[in-house]
Design a protein around this motif. Structure first.
Motif, short mmCIF file in Angstrom:
data_model
loop_
_atom_site.label_atom_id
_atom_site.label_comp_id
_atom_site.label_asym_id
_atom_site.label_seq_id
_atom_site.Cartn_x
_atom_site.Cartn_y
_atom_site.Cartn_z
N SER A 256 22.69 -116.65 56.20
CA SER A 256 23.40 -115.61 55.46
C SER A 256 24.79 -115.47 56.07
O SER A 256 24.94 -115.26 57.28
CB SER A 256 22.66 -114.27 55.54
N VAL A 257 25.83 -115.59 55.21
CA VAL A 257 27.19 -115.74 55.70
C VAL A 257 28.14 -114.73 55.05
O VAL A 257 28.39 -114.79 53.85
CB VAL A 257 27.72 -117.16 55.43
N PRO A 258 28.67 -113.77 55.83
CA PRO A 258 29.73 -112.90 55.28
C PRO A 258 30.96 -113.76 55.02
O PRO A 258 31.45 -114.45 55.92
CB PRO A 258 29.99 -111.90 56.41
N THR A 259 31.47 -113.73 53.80
CA THR A 259 32.60 -114.62 53.50
C THR A 259 33.46 -114.05 52.38
O THR A 259 32.96 -113.38 51.48
CB THR A 259 32.09 -116.03 53.11
N GLY A 260 34.75 -114.32 52.47
CA GLY A 260 35.67 -113.94 51.41
C GLY A 260 36.46 -115.14 50.92
O GLY A 260 36.78 -115.25 49.75
N ASN A 261 36.74 -116.07 51.84
CA ASN A 261 37.56 -117.23 51.51
C ASN A 261 36.72 -118.50 51.31
O ASN A 261 37.27 -119.57 51.08
CB ASN A 261 38.58 -117.48 52.62
N PHE A 262 35.41 -118.38 51.42
CA PHE A 262 34.46 -119.47 51.18
C PHE A 262 34.56 -120.58 52.23
O PHE A 262 33.98 -121.63 52.08
CB PHE A 262 34.65 -120.06 49.77
N GLY A 263 35.27 -120.33 53.33
CA GLY A 263 35.41 -121.36 54.35
C GLY A 263 34.21 -121.45 55.26
O GLY A 263 33.65 -122.54 55.47
N ASP A 264 33.76 -120.32 55.81
CA ASP A 264 32.65 -120.31 56.74
C ASP A 264 31.37 -120.80 56.07
O ASP A 264 30.59 -121.56 56.64
CB ASP A 264 32.47 -118.90 57.31
N ILE A 265 31.14 -120.37 54.85
CA ILE A 265 29.92 -120.79 54.16
C ILE A 265 30.03 -122.23 53.68
O ILE A 265 29.03 -122.96 53.61
CB ILE A 265 29.58 -119.82 53.00
N PHE A 266 31.24 -122.69 53.37
CA PHE A 266 31.40 -124.11 53.01
C PHE A 266 31.08 -125.00 54.20
O PHE A 266 30.55 -126.10 54.04
CB PHE A 266 32.81 -124.40 52.50
N ALA A 267 31.39 -124.54 55.41
CA ALA A 267 31.01 -125.30 56.60
C ALA A 267 29.50 -125.45 56.67
O ALA A 267 28.99 -126.51 57.07
CB ALA A 267 31.55 -124.62 57.86
N GLY A 268 28.76 -124.43 56.29
CA GLY A 268 27.31 -124.52 56.24
C GLY A 268 26.84 -125.51 55.18
O GLY A 268 25.88 -126.26 55.38
N TYR A 269 27.54 -125.51 54.04
CA TYR A 269 27.23 -126.48 52.98
C TYR A 269 27.47 -127.90 53.48
O TYR A 269 26.65 -128.81 53.24
CB TYR A 269 28.09 -126.18 51.76
N LEU A 270 28.57 -128.10 54.19
CA LEU A 270 28.87 -129.43 54.73
C LEU A 270 27.80 -129.84 55.75
O LEU A 270 27.36 -131.00 55.76
CB LEU A 270 30.25 -129.43 55.37
N ALA A 271 27.37 -128.91 56.59
CA ALA A 271 26.31 -129.21 57.55
C ALA A 271 25.03 -129.64 56.83
O ALA A 271 24.33 -130.57 57.26
CB ALA A 271 26.05 -128.00 58.45
N SER A 272 24.73 -128.97 55.74
CA SER A 272 23.56 -129.33 54.94
C SER A 272 23.70 -130.74 54.37
O SER A 272 22.76 -131.53 54.42
CB SER A 272 23.39 -128.31 53.80
#
Length: 471
Positions: A256-272
């Protein structure tokens, strides 16, 4: 490894050039030409690595040997030498099923330190090795500015200018930026909101002549290196949780990722995409819920701007959304460019149901309104004696609302609560500030207030950047 633009007009860019380019010259965002896939056996080999050595391993897949391994290792270890926890990003068990990935142990008490301390080292390396000026330009909704400034303050051959929205960041966030007295730092306090600051940054980077003439470099999450650095703590968190819960090895974990610019959660997507077992990526946001609407309805459309208790997420137009759109469209650069041009013209993007189903298979989303954010802070302070900052509280609340009971989730704790005492005080909680933050209130402030126009910003930028002479 080479890098290419999401819009297809830039390709075969090396690591250092991608780092320096930031925004692609065709207006798109740079992505790896291929995403390396890590085998399960290799993942298990990584389990015993320190955070620093894990980063070294992951970056080895993206570097093209452009930086010697011993020099990269030295930069990585220097980047995290100032962190207050030996694990850099430790994991804390909050409940039976919720683990917190604590990302606030760096010098500015926010998750941005993870990437930006390394980027500061990389910029210094490039400035010295290639004898070229580095003029960093960025916008911040609060945390990026302080972390970026801390990463490059006083470094030879580097200037940094950060735009922040006047009166729309927390007091501590502002002080962390504006109390820095190094001559290579310029803080512009801009009338408007973060989206106004971000728009001007993108306009300046899109002006290729201006960008090249003034040696502009990006520190925001449009820079692919920042995303790569942030993938590391997803792997590290997975290892630490499954160390504690061996029965979960090989089982996808939710994040679960607090995000506004979609950068931190995109890093999780890339890790996946790299092979990390990831279940749902829960996109936690606030009243500025454009990203929640996209995940639930397939509509990406800015709405009215809201000032909230979680100001770092007070963002309408997410810089990294285009990167994810590119992958949703199966890396079709032409189609990505068409969608982004349509967004520029009409102010919205709508994707068909088959693409929305794909998004919903990877993401969940929940917008946490103010009262719910404060209630979550209060709940865990009372029940677990753990004080969440308002952004981390949004992450926990979103995990509780979107995931089935009994499923394990890692929620990203993105900042120390002392950075957002305005919200903590509303919960009638008195916290003790770390001494580094308490000291900010007694330091002199240096900033320049400007109107929210590009001309005003450029008028301050040009004489500041022209001071720089690489020795």
């Amino acid at each position: 490894m080479q890098y290419q633009s999401t819009r297809g007009q830039v390709s075969e860019v090396g690591f250092i050039d991608a780092f320096l380019m930031g925004l692609a010259t065709d207006g798109g965002l740079l992505v790896p030409s291929t995403i390396p896939v890590i085998s399960s056996d290799k993942l298990e080999e990584w389990r015993t690595l320190s955070f620093q050595d894990l980063m070294l391993e992951i970056f080895s897949y993206y570097l093209n040997e452009e930086i010697p391994n011993d020099e990269l290792k030295e930069m990585i270890y220097a980047s995290y030498s100032t962190f207050r926890h030996e694990d850099v990003t430790p994991v804390h068990q909050l409940t039976d099923d919720i683990y917190l990935l604590e990302l606030f142990h760096g010098p500015t008490f926010a998750f941005k330190d993870i990437a930006l301390q390394l980027m500061g080292q990389l910029y210094s390396y490039v400035a010295k090795k290639y004898k070229r000026p580095i003029n960093i330009l960025g916008a911040t909704s609060g945390d990026t500015g302080a972390s970026a400034i801390q990463g490059v303050r006083g470094k030879e051959g580097i200037n940094i200018c950060i735009l922040h929205p006047n009166g729309k960041v927390s007091k501590v966030q502002e002080l962390q930026m504006t109390t820095v007295q190094d001559e290579n730092v310029l803080n512009l306090s801009v009338e408007g909101n973060f989206d106004d600051c971000q728009r001007m940054i993108k306009e300046l980077f899109a002006d290729v002549n201006f960008k090249n003439e003034h040696h502009l470099c990006a520190i925001n999450s449009i820079n692919i290196v920042r995303i790569l650095a942030q993938t590391v703590y997803y792997f590290y968190a997975y290892f630490r949780v499954t160390d504690q819960r061996p029965e979960l090895k090989g089982v996808p974990l939710h994040f679960s990722v607090p995000t506004g610019n979609f950068g931190d959660i995109f890093a999780g997507y890339l890790a996946s995409r790299m092979g990390l077992p990831v279940g749902k990526l829960v996109l936690a946001t606030n009243e500025n819920n454009i990203l929640e609407r996209f995940v639930k309805e397939g509509i990406y459309k800015p709405d009215g701007f809201h000032t909230t208790y979680s100001p770092s997420m007070d963002i309408q137009v997410a810089s990294n959304f285009e990167r994810y759109l590119y992958y949703v469209l199966d890396e079709d650069a032409e189609q990505t460019e068409s969608y982004m041009k349509s967004f520029q013209e009409s102010g919205e993007i709508r994707i068909p149901q088959e693409l929305l189903s794909k998004v919903q298979s990877e993401f969940a989303a929940y917008g946490v309104i103010g009262a719910e954010c404060l209630a979550t802070i209060q709940k865990y302070n009372d029940e677990k004696a753990y004080l969440l900052d308002p952004h981390s509280a949004c992450g926990v609340a979103a995990a509780e609302r979107t995931l089935p009971a009994g499923e394990v989730v890692v929620s990203l704790a993105t900042a120390h609560p002392a950075k957002f005492n305005e919200s903590i005080e509303l919960c009638e909680i008195k916290q003790e500030f770390p001494p580094q933050i308490s000291a900010l209130y007694d330091m002199p402030v240096r900033k320049t207030e400007v109107e929210g126009t590009l001309d005003q910003v450029v008028a301050e930028l040009i004489p500041f950047y022209h001071r720089l002479q690489v020795k």
